[in-house]
Enzyme design. Structure first.
Site, PDB file in Angstrom:
ATOM      1  N   ALA A  43       0.951  -1.266  -0.026  1.00  8.00           N
ATOM      2  CA  ALA A  43      -0.125   0.139   0.145  1.00  8.00           C
ATOM      3  C   ALA A  43       0.904   1.285   0.095  1.00  8.00           C
ATOM      4  O   ALA A  43       0.742   2.055   1.124  1.00  8.00           O
ATOM      5  CB  ALA A  43      -0.887  -0.082   1.113  1.00  8.00           C
ATOM      6  N   HIS A  44       1.743   1.148  -0.909  1.00  7.87           N
ATOM      7  CA  HIS A  44       2.565   2.594  -1.299  1.00  7.87           C
ATOM      8  C   HIS A  44       3.119   2.592  -2.441  1.00  7.87           C
ATOM      9  O   HIS A  44       2.843   1.483  -3.264  1.00  7.87           O
ATOM     10  CB  HIS A  44       3.672   2.530  -0.474  1.00  7.87           C
TER      11      HIS A  44
END
Ligand code: TYD
Length: 133
Positions: A49-50
């Site tokens: 999640a980046h």
């Protein structure tokens, strides 16, 4: 439309089992500067999640399985990784999320640079703004 690139690694199999290799700038489309791996991931956990400003990565399910969701700001594509002989290329500026890990999953990542927190977008809105800038 985002089309995730999967590299098929050569498998050397014999009666002793199987072996696959990834060579810098040959099987990986960049110089490998760092290797890290995630394991012992409890059910339901989400990793990643980046996005990265410059980092390129190859992701391999060396054991078990998981999904990797790639988002390039235009489209979102989910790929299941469950084969130690397949490596998914994650280009820079792709938001990526890893999910649905099997209990035995080991996620190996080969990366083009050393760890650098300043290369991360950890906030999706910030990432989207940078893409549109
Ligand atoms: P984190 O970026 O939160 O993992 P994820 O890929 O799931 O988002 O990293 C977890 C911790 O590990 C964090 O404290 C940073 C550290 N870390 C390193 O020290 N070196 C590395 O190469 C990586 C990827 C993370």
């Amino acid at each position: 439309m985002l089309e995730p690139q999967i590299f098929n690694l050569k498998v050397h199999s014999d009666g002793r089992g199987s072996l696959s290799a990834v060579e810098s700038n040959i099987d990986a489309p960049f110089e490998i500067k760092r290797v890290y791996y995630m394991y012992g991931i409890p059910g339901g956990q989400v990793r990643g999640a980046h996005a990265h400003k410059e980092l390129e990565q190859l992701v391999i399910a060396v054991a078990g399985s998981f999904e990797i969701v790639l988002d390039d700001g235009q489209s979102v594509v989910t790929t299941v990784l469950d084969d130690p002989a397949k490596a998914l290329y994650v280009p820079k500026m792709n938001w990526r999320t890893l999910q649905n890990f099997s209990k035995d999953a080991v996620c190996l990542v080969l990366a083009s640079a050393l760890y650098d927190e300043s290369d991360y977008y950890r906030n999706y809105e910030e990432y989207k703004s940078a893409l549109n800038a």
